[in-house]
Design a protein around this motif. Structure first.
Motif, PDB file in Angstrom:
ATOM      1  N   ALA A  93       0.844  -1.196   0.000  1.00 18.17           N
ATOM      2  CA  ALA A  93       0.000   0.000   0.000  1.00 18.17           C
ATOM      3  C   ALA A  93       0.876   1.241   0.000  1.00 18.17           C
ATOM      4  CB  ALA A  93      -0.910  -0.004   1.222  1.00 18.17           C
ATOM      5  N   ARG A  94       0.420   2.259  -0.710  1.00 16.00           N
ATOM      6  CA  ARG A  94       1.177   3.512  -0.770  1.00 16.00           C
ATOM      7  C   ARG A  94       0.599   4.583   0.140  1.00 16.00           C
ATOM      8  NH1 ARG A  94       2.606   5.420  -6.601  1.00 16.00           N
ATOM      9  NH2 ARG A  94       4.119   6.600  -5.394  1.00 16.00           N
ATOM     10  N   ASN A  95      -0.577   4.316   0.732  1.00 16.08           N
ATOM     11  CA  ASN A  95      -1.171   5.285   1.646  1.00 16.08           C
ATOM     12  C   ASN A  95      -2.003   4.558   2.699  1.00 16.08           C
ATOM     13  OD1 ASN A  95      -3.978   5.027   0.604  1.00 16.08           O
ATOM     14  ND2 ASN A  95      -3.055   5.888  -1.242  1.00 16.08           N
ATOM     15  N   LEU A  96      -2.263   5.240   3.798  1.00 18.38           N
ATOM     16  CA  LEU A  96      -2.998   4.635   4.918  1.00 18.38           C
ATOM     17  C   LEU A  96      -4.429   4.267   4.566  1.00 18.38           C
ATOM     18  CD1 LEU A  96      -1.825   6.729   7.974  1.00 18.38           C
ATOM     19  CD2 LEU A  96      -1.457   4.306   7.591  1.00 18.38           C
ATOM     20  N   VAL A  97      -5.095   5.073   3.752  1.00 14.29           N
ATOM     21  CA  VAL A  97      -6.487   4.803   3.383  1.00 14.29           C
ATOM     22  C   VAL A  97      -6.587   3.456   2.679  1.00 14.29           C
ATOM     23  CG1 VAL A  97      -8.447   5.567   1.997  1.00 14.29           C
ATOM     24  CG2 VAL A  97      -7.112   7.240   3.292  1.00 14.29           C
ATOM     25  N   PHE A  98      -5.741   3.235   1.687  1.00 18.52           N
ATOM     26  CA  PHE A  98      -5.792   1.971   0.963  1.00 18.52           C
ATOM     27  C   PHE A  98      -5.347   0.808   1.846  1.00 18.52           C
ATOM     28  CE2 PHE A  98      -4.458  -1.453  -1.795  1.00 18.52           C
ATOM     29  CZ  PHE A  98      -5.554  -1.546  -2.635  1.00 18.52           C
ATOM     30  N   TYR A  99      -4.352   1.020   2.693  1.00 18.82           N
ATOM     31  CA  TYR A  99      -3.864  -0.026   3.597  1.00 18.82           C
ATOM     32  C   TYR A  99      -5.000  -0.549   4.472  1.00 18.82           C
ATOM     33  CZ  TYR A  99      -1.171  -2.343   7.254  1.00 18.82           C
ATOM     34  OH  TYR A  99      -0.670  -3.263   8.139  1.00 18.82           O
ATOM     35  N   TYR A 100      -5.731   0.371   5.121  1.00 21.34           N
ATOM     36  CA  TYR A 100      -6.818  -0.061   6.005  1.00 21.34           C
ATOM     37  C   TYR A 100      -8.023  -0.577   5.225  1.00 21.34           C
ATOM     38  CZ  TYR A 100      -4.161   1.550   9.943  1.00 21.34           C
ATOM     39  OH  TYR A 100      -3.184   1.701  10.888  1.00 21.34           O
ATOM     40  N   PHE A 101      -8.273  -0.032   4.042  1.00 21.59           N
ATOM     41  CA  PHE A 101      -9.345  -0.540   3.185  1.00 21.59           C
ATOM     42  C   PHE A 101      -9.070  -2.000   2.811  1.00 21.59           C
ATOM     43  CE2 PHE A 101     -10.518  -1.444  -1.264  1.00 21.59           C
ATOM     44  CZ  PHE A 101     -11.897  -1.449  -1.135  1.00 21.59           C
ATOM     45  N   TYR A 102      -7.864  -2.294   2.370  1.00 21.69           N
ATOM     46  CA  TYR A 102      -7.507  -3.653   1.977  1.00 21.69           C
ATOM     47  C   TYR A 102      -7.590  -4.601   3.166  1.00 21.69           C
ATOM     48  CZ  TYR A 102      -5.025  -7.580  -0.065  1.00 21.69           C
ATOM     49  OH  TYR A 102      -4.692  -8.821  -0.514  1.00 21.69           O
ATOM     50  N   LYS A 103      -7.072  -4.191   4.317  1.00 25.62           N
ATOM     51  CA  LYS A 103      -7.128  -5.032   5.518  1.00 25.62           C
ATOM     52  C   LYS A 103      -8.577  -5.345   5.883  1.00 25.62           C
ATOM     53  CE  LYS A 103      -2.794  -5.559   6.355  1.00 25.62           C
ATOM     54  NZ  LYS A 103      -2.161  -6.857   6.304  1.00 25.62           N
ATOM     55  N   LYS A 104      -9.466  -4.352   5.735  1.00 21.51           N
ATOM     56  CA  LYS A 104     -10.876  -4.569   6.067  1.00 21.51           C
ATOM     57  C   LYS A 104     -11.520  -5.572   5.114  1.00 21.51           C
ATOM     58  CE  LYS A 104     -15.232  -2.254   6.915  1.00 21.51           C
ATOM     59  NZ  LYS A 104     -15.935  -0.983   7.021  1.00 21.51           N
ATOM     60  N   ILE A 105     -11.277  -5.446   3.814  1.00 22.53           N
ATOM     61  CA  ILE A 105     -11.907  -6.388   2.885  1.00 22.53           C
ATOM     62  C   ILE A 105     -11.318  -7.794   3.025  1.00 22.53           C
ATOM     63  CG2 ILE A 105     -12.702  -4.641   1.256  1.00 22.53           C
ATOM     64  CD1 ILE A 105     -10.403  -5.312  -0.568  1.00 22.53           C
ATOM     65  N   LEU A 151     -10.426  -9.037   6.045  1.00 21.95           N
ATOM     66  CA  LEU A 151     -11.109  -9.541   7.241  1.00 21.95           C
ATOM     67  C   LEU A 151     -12.547  -9.960   6.943  1.00 21.95           C
ATOM     68  CD1 LEU A 151      -9.872  -7.048   9.979  1.00 21.95           C
ATOM     69  CD2 LEU A 151      -9.367  -9.493   9.825  1.00 21.95           C
ATOM     70  N   LEU A 152     -13.199  -9.241   6.046  1.00 29.74           N
ATOM     71  CA  LEU A 152     -14.573  -9.573   5.660  1.00 29.74           C
ATOM     72  C   LEU A 152     -14.624 -10.713   4.640  1.00 29.74           C
ATOM     73  CD1 LEU A 152     -16.014  -5.954   5.335  1.00 29.74           C
ATOM     74  CD2 LEU A 152     -16.408  -7.597   7.196  1.00 29.74           C
ATOM     75  N   LYS A 153     -13.457 -11.202   4.239  1.00 29.34           N
ATOM     76  CA  LYS A 153     -13.323 -12.311   3.282  1.00 29.34           C
ATOM     77  C   LYS A 153     -13.983 -12.023   1.934  1.00 29.34           C
ATOM     78  CE  LYS A 153     -12.554 -15.566   6.886  1.00 29.34           C
ATOM     79  NZ  LYS A 153     -12.584 -16.875   7.385  1.00 29.34           N
ATOM     80  N   ILE A 154     -13.882 -10.762   1.511  1.00 27.87           N
ATOM     81  CA  ILE A 154     -14.367 -10.369   0.194  1.00 27.87           C
ATOM     82  C   ILE A 154     -13.364 -10.817  -0.875  1.00 27.87           C
ATOM     83  CG2 ILE A 154     -14.893  -8.376  -1.277  1.00 27.87           C
ATOM     84  CD1 ILE A 154     -15.934  -7.005   1.322  1.00 27.87           C
ATOM     85  N   ILE A 155     -12.093 -10.839  -0.518  1.00 28.15           N
ATOM     86  CA  ILE A 155     -11.030 -11.285  -1.415  1.00 28.15           C
ATOM     87  C   ILE A 155     -10.590 -12.674  -0.978  1.00 28.15           C
ATOM     88  CG2 ILE A 155      -8.633 -10.922  -2.108  1.00 28.15           C
ATOM     89  CD1 ILE A 155      -9.080  -7.971  -1.869  1.00 28.15           C
ATOM     90  N   LYS A 156     -10.401 -13.542  -1.941  1.00 29.60           N
ATOM     91  CA  LYS A 156      -9.868 -14.873  -1.655  1.00 29.60           C
ATOM     92  C   LYS A 156      -8.534 -15.011  -2.363  1.00 29.60           C
ATOM     93  CE  LYS A 156     -14.298 -17.064  -1.032  1.00 29.60           C
ATOM     94  NZ  LYS A 156     -15.175 -18.179  -1.388  1.00 29.60           N
ATOM     95  N   LYS A 157      -7.557 -15.567  -1.669  1.00 29.42           N
ATOM     96  CA  LYS A 157      -6.235 -15.777  -2.256  1.00 29.42           C
ATOM     97  C   LYS A 157      -6.241 -17.102  -3.005  1.00 29.42           C
ATOM     98  CE  LYS A 157      -3.759 -13.346   1.356  1.00 29.42           C
ATOM     99  NZ  LYS A 157      -2.713 -13.433   2.357  1.00 29.42           N
ATOM    100  N   LYS A 158      -5.556 -17.110  -4.138  1.00 23.83           N
ATOM    101  CA  LYS A 158      -5.435 -18.322  -4.934  1.00 23.83           C
ATOM    102  C   LYS A 158      -3.968 -18.504  -5.273  1.00 23.83           C
ATOM    103  CE  LYS A 158      -7.126 -20.564  -9.091  1.00 23.83           C
ATOM    104  NZ  LYS A 158      -7.999 -20.438 -10.261  1.00 23.83           N
ATOM    105  N   TYR A 159      -3.479 -19.701  -5.060  1.00 24.96           N
ATOM    106  CA  TYR A 159      -2.080 -19.997  -5.322  1.00 24.96           C
ATOM    107  C   TYR A 159      -1.972 -21.088  -6.379  1.00 24.96           C
ATOM    108  CZ  TYR A 159      -1.298 -17.578  -0.918  1.00 24.96           C
ATOM    109  OH  TYR A 159      -1.267 -16.649   0.078  1.00 24.96           O
TER     110      TYR A 159
END
Length: 102
Positions: free
Chosen positions: A56-68, A70-78
């Motif tokens: 993240a390049r700024n705090l707004v995006f950092y906390y936005f990404y962390k929130k999504i 935690l809400l499991k809106i994003i799923k990681k795929k390997y």
């Protein structure tokens, strides 16, 4: 020397291709300097794993990404390469650290 390439960047995020053999923290020291918590790192890879890391390049995006996350809106795929074969499927186990006993 390691070839660290920036794959994408904008005002919110930097995406870097991490080569095998270098730690994520060293990449941050070499390529990016910021005052964001956790140095802005949104995902990590082991030293001997290559792949994409997001910063993240700024705090707004950092906390936005962390929130999504935690809400499991994003799923990681390997995708894993083993013996030159592609293995795909699901691993339904939590990653945990071994407890050290004194």
């Amino acid at each position: 020397m390691y070839k660290i390439t920036i794959k994408y960047y904008d005002k919110n995020i930097i995406i870097i291709n991490k080569p095998v053999g270098i730690e994520v923290d060293k990449i941050i020291k070499i390529k990016i300097k910021n005052n964001i918590p956790n140095k802005g790192i949104l995902n990590r890879l082991d030293k001997y794993t290559s792949g994409i890391i997001m910063i993240a390049r700024n705090l707004v995006f950092y906390y936005f990404y962390k929130k999504i996350m935690l809400l499991k809106i994003i799923k990681k795929k390997y995708i894993v390469f083993v013996d030159n074969k592609i293995n795909n499927g699901f691993i339904n186990l939590s990653i945990s650290k071994k407890k050290k006993y004194l």
